[in-house]
Scaffold this motif. Structure first.
Motif, PDB file in Angstrom:
ATOM      1  N   LEU A   1       0.828  -1.205   0.000  1.00  0.00           N
ATOM      2  CA  LEU A   1       0.000   0.000   0.000  1.00  0.00           C
ATOM      3  C   LEU A   1       0.865   1.259   0.000  1.00  0.00           C
ATOM      4  O   LEU A   1       0.618   2.198  -0.766  1.00  0.00           O
ATOM      5  N   GLY A   2       1.884   1.275   0.849  1.00  0.00           N
ATOM      6  CA  GLY A   2       2.765   2.440   0.916  1.00  0.00           C
ATOM      7  C   GLY A   2       3.522   2.663  -0.375  1.00  0.00           C
ATOM      8  O   GLY A   2       3.640   3.803  -0.860  1.00  0.00           O
ATOM      9  N   VAL A   3       4.022   1.593  -0.960  1.00  0.00           N
ATOM     10  CA  VAL A   3       4.741   1.693  -2.231  1.00  0.00           C
ATOM     11  C   VAL A   3       3.795   2.164  -3.343  1.00  0.00           C
ATOM     12  O   VAL A   3       4.165   2.990  -4.187  1.00  0.00           O
ATOM     13  N   ALA A   4       2.575   1.638  -3.341  1.00  0.00           N
ATOM     14  CA  ALA A   4       1.596   2.040  -4.355  1.00  0.00           C
ATOM     15  C   ALA A   4       1.286   3.534  -4.252  1.00  0.00           C
ATOM     16  O   ALA A   4       1.239   4.236  -5.264  1.00  0.00           O
ATOM     17  N   LEU A   5       1.108   4.032  -3.043  1.00  0.00           N
ATOM     18  CA  LEU A   5       0.801   5.452  -2.853  1.00  0.00           C
ATOM     19  C   LEU A   5       1.970   6.332  -3.302  1.00  0.00           C
ATOM     20  O   LEU A   5       1.776   7.331  -4.005  1.00  0.00           O
TER      21      LEU A   5
ATOM     22  N   GLY B   1       2.288   7.882   1.402  1.00  0.00           N
ATOM     23  CA  GLY B   1       2.952   6.596   1.208  1.00  0.00           C
ATOM     24  C   GLY B   1       4.208   6.452   2.043  1.00  0.00           C
ATOM     25  O   GLY B   1       4.438   5.421   2.686  1.00  0.00           O
ATOM     26  N   VAL B   2       5.031   7.497   2.058  1.00  0.00           N
ATOM     27  CA  VAL B   2       6.286   7.451   2.825  1.00  0.00           C
ATOM     28  C   VAL B   2       5.992   7.374   4.326  1.00  0.00           C
ATOM     29  O   VAL B   2       6.620   6.586   5.052  1.00  0.00           O
ATOM     30  N   ILE B   3       5.047   8.171   4.801  1.00  0.00           N
ATOM     31  CA  ILE B   3       4.700   8.156   6.222  1.00  0.00           C
ATOM     32  C   ILE B   3       4.133   6.797   6.629  1.00  0.00           C
ATOM     33  O   ILE B   3       4.456   6.259   7.704  1.00  0.00           O
ATOM     34  N   LEU B   4       3.296   6.225   5.781  1.00  0.00           N
ATOM     35  CA  LEU B   4       2.735   4.900   6.067  1.00  0.00           C
ATOM     36  C   LEU B   4       3.830   3.844   6.174  1.00  0.00           C
ATOM     37  O   LEU B   4       3.816   3.005   7.089  1.00  0.00           O
ATOM     38  N   LEU B   5       4.785   3.878   5.262  1.00  0.00           N
ATOM     39  CA  LEU B   5       5.893   2.918   5.297  1.00  0.00           C
ATOM     40  C   LEU B   5       6.738   3.100   6.560  1.00  0.00           C
ATOM     41  O   LEU B   5       7.156   2.121   7.183  1.00  0.00           O
ATOM     42  N   TRP B   6       6.981   4.337   6.930  1.00  0.00           N
ATOM     43  CA  TRP B   6       7.762   4.610   8.130  1.00  0.00           C
ATOM     44  C   TRP B   6       7.046   4.116   9.391  1.00  0.00           C
ATOM     45  O   TRP B   6       7.651   3.532  10.281  1.00  0.00           O
TER      46      TRP B   6
ATOM     47  N   VAL C   1       6.112  -0.203   8.520  1.00  0.00           N
ATOM     48  CA  VAL C   1       7.127  -1.156   8.044  1.00  0.00           C
ATOM     49  C   VAL C   1       8.450  -0.859   8.751  1.00  0.00           C
ATOM     50  O   VAL C   1       8.733  -1.425   9.794  1.00  0.00           O
ATOM     51  N   ASN C   2       9.258   0.015   8.200  1.00  0.00           N
ATOM     52  CA  ASN C   2      10.469   0.478   8.890  1.00  0.00           C
ATOM     53  C   ASN C   2      11.025   1.715   8.188  1.00  0.00           C
ATOM     54  O   ASN C   2      10.623   2.047   7.062  1.00  0.00           O
ATOM     55  N   LEU C   3      11.927   2.370   8.861  1.00  0.00           N
ATOM     56  CA  LEU C   3      12.481   3.631   8.360  1.00  0.00           C
ATOM     57  C   LEU C   3      13.272   3.420   7.070  1.00  0.00           C
ATOM     58  O   LEU C   3      13.219   4.252   6.156  1.00  0.00           O
ATOM     59  N   LEU C   4      14.012   2.315   6.971  1.00  0.00           N
ATOM     60  CA  LEU C   4      14.836   2.057   5.787  1.00  0.00           C
ATOM     61  C   LEU C   4      13.968   1.923   4.541  1.00  0.00           C
ATOM     62  O   LEU C   4      14.284   2.498   3.487  1.00  0.00           O
ATOM     63  N   THR C   5      12.879   1.191   4.641  1.00  0.00           N
ATOM     64  CA  THR C   5      11.977   1.031   3.499  1.00  0.00           C
ATOM     65  C   THR C   5      11.350   2.365   3.105  1.00  0.00           C
ATOM     66  O   THR C   5      11.235   2.683   1.916  1.00  0.00           O
ATOM     67  N   ALA C   6      10.955   3.148   4.107  1.00  0.00           N
ATOM     68  CA  ALA C   6      10.389   4.474   3.827  1.00  0.00           C
ATOM     69  C   ALA C   6      11.407   5.358   3.129  1.00  0.00           C
ATOM     70  O   ALA C   6      11.070   6.080   2.179  1.00  0.00           O
TER      71      ALA C   6
END
Length: 289
Positions: free
Chosen positions: A47-51, A100-105, A108-113
């Motif tokens: 979802l985060g990557v898609a956004l 998307g970036v905030i959701l990933l952070w 998921v984790n900071l590195l992925t964001a």
């Protein structure tokens, strides 16, 4: 919002590119996690990557709205036609990327964001304007296109290992014959828009063919590395070898003929090659182990 306007906003997100990015991010996650571990993390990753990817596509439309109006293949897009205002597109794109970036952070984790934000930055701030400056835009643009599986791997493991960079290498190299075929097919249109694609700045195609040959040759050994790293097995190895040789054969036909029909064949072959390779690496790397 009526259906036409809704479809226009969807078009701004570049759904095909977004789908490819989401699939390759999932690939990185599944290989890094060695299966469907923590499905909730996988859901939030996708979802985060898609956004983020959708927002990057919207901002690309925003930045290229003037040249899109000049080219036959893009003049009917929502911004050149005035269906969506530039201001609305800008706000929409920024909101998608940030969410998307905030959701990933957060999930998921900071590195992925960070990797997702880096990919978006390179695509919007570096690649998009570089298309009007240098033919190197294709190679630079291949970097954000190759980062999603690295982000997926980081989501599963919390780190970026050598195996993740092999996935990056496959995606990075594959984009060259794929996008050079597109650039050759639409070189007249790109010239109208002022894009410095390699077939535009060098019409005889010599450097384009050299680039296609080198990157397709390099793709073959790099695509075999997942087996030697223990990510996948012999089914993937033989499948990757066969598909890589076939792609090289089709690329060779185009290099020698310089014809539009063979350029389209290379484009078609590259579109078939990548999903086939991803399917093999998932099946052999997870289900057959």
């Amino acid at each position: 919002m009526n259906k036409e306007l809704f479809n226009a906003y969807v078009e701004l997100t570049k759904p095909r590119i977004m789908t490819m990015v989401v699939v390759t991010a999932a690939l990185g996650y599944l290989l890094g996690a060695k299966g469907f571990n923590e499905p909730l993390v996988l859901f939030f990753l996708l979802l985060g990557v898609a956004l983020t990817t959708a927002g990057s596509g919207v901002l690309n439309h925003y930045l290229e709205r003037d040249v899109d109006a000049l080219m036959q293949r893009t003049h009917n897009r929502p911004l050149p036609t005035g269906l969506i205002s530039a201001g609305n597109a800008l706000a929409f794109g920024i909101c998608l990327v940030l969410s998307g970036v905030i959701l990933l952070w957060a999930t998921v984790n900071l590195l992925t964001a960070f990797l997702s934000l880096l990919s978006s930055f390179l695509y919007i701030v570096v690649y998009t304007p570089l298309k009007r400056i240098s033919w190197l835009n294709t190679t630079i643009g291949a970097i954000p296109g190759a980062l999603p599986p690295v982000g997926g791997w980081a989501a599963a493991t919390g780190e970026v290992s050598f195996a993740a960079w092999v996935l990056f290498g496959i995606m990075f190299l594959w984009q060259h014959p794929h996008f050079y075929a597109i650039a050759w097919i639409f070189r007249d249109d790109y010239a109208k828009g002022g894009f410095k694609m390699l077939p535009v700045v060098e019409p005889n195609g010599t450097s384009t063919f050299v680039q296609i040959f080198i990157t397709t040759c390099l793709l073959l050994p790099v695509s075999l590395m997942p087996t030697f790293l223990g990510i996948s097995g012999p089914v993937y190895l033989y499948g990757a070898l066969f598909s890589g040789l076939m792609l090289l054969f089709v690329a060779g036909n185009f290099i020698f003929s310089h014809s539009m029909s063979d350029a389209r064949q290379l484009l078609k072959a590259s579109v078939i090659y990548l999903p086939f390779l991803l399917f093999l690496i998932i099946v052999d790397g997870i289900f057959l182990k």
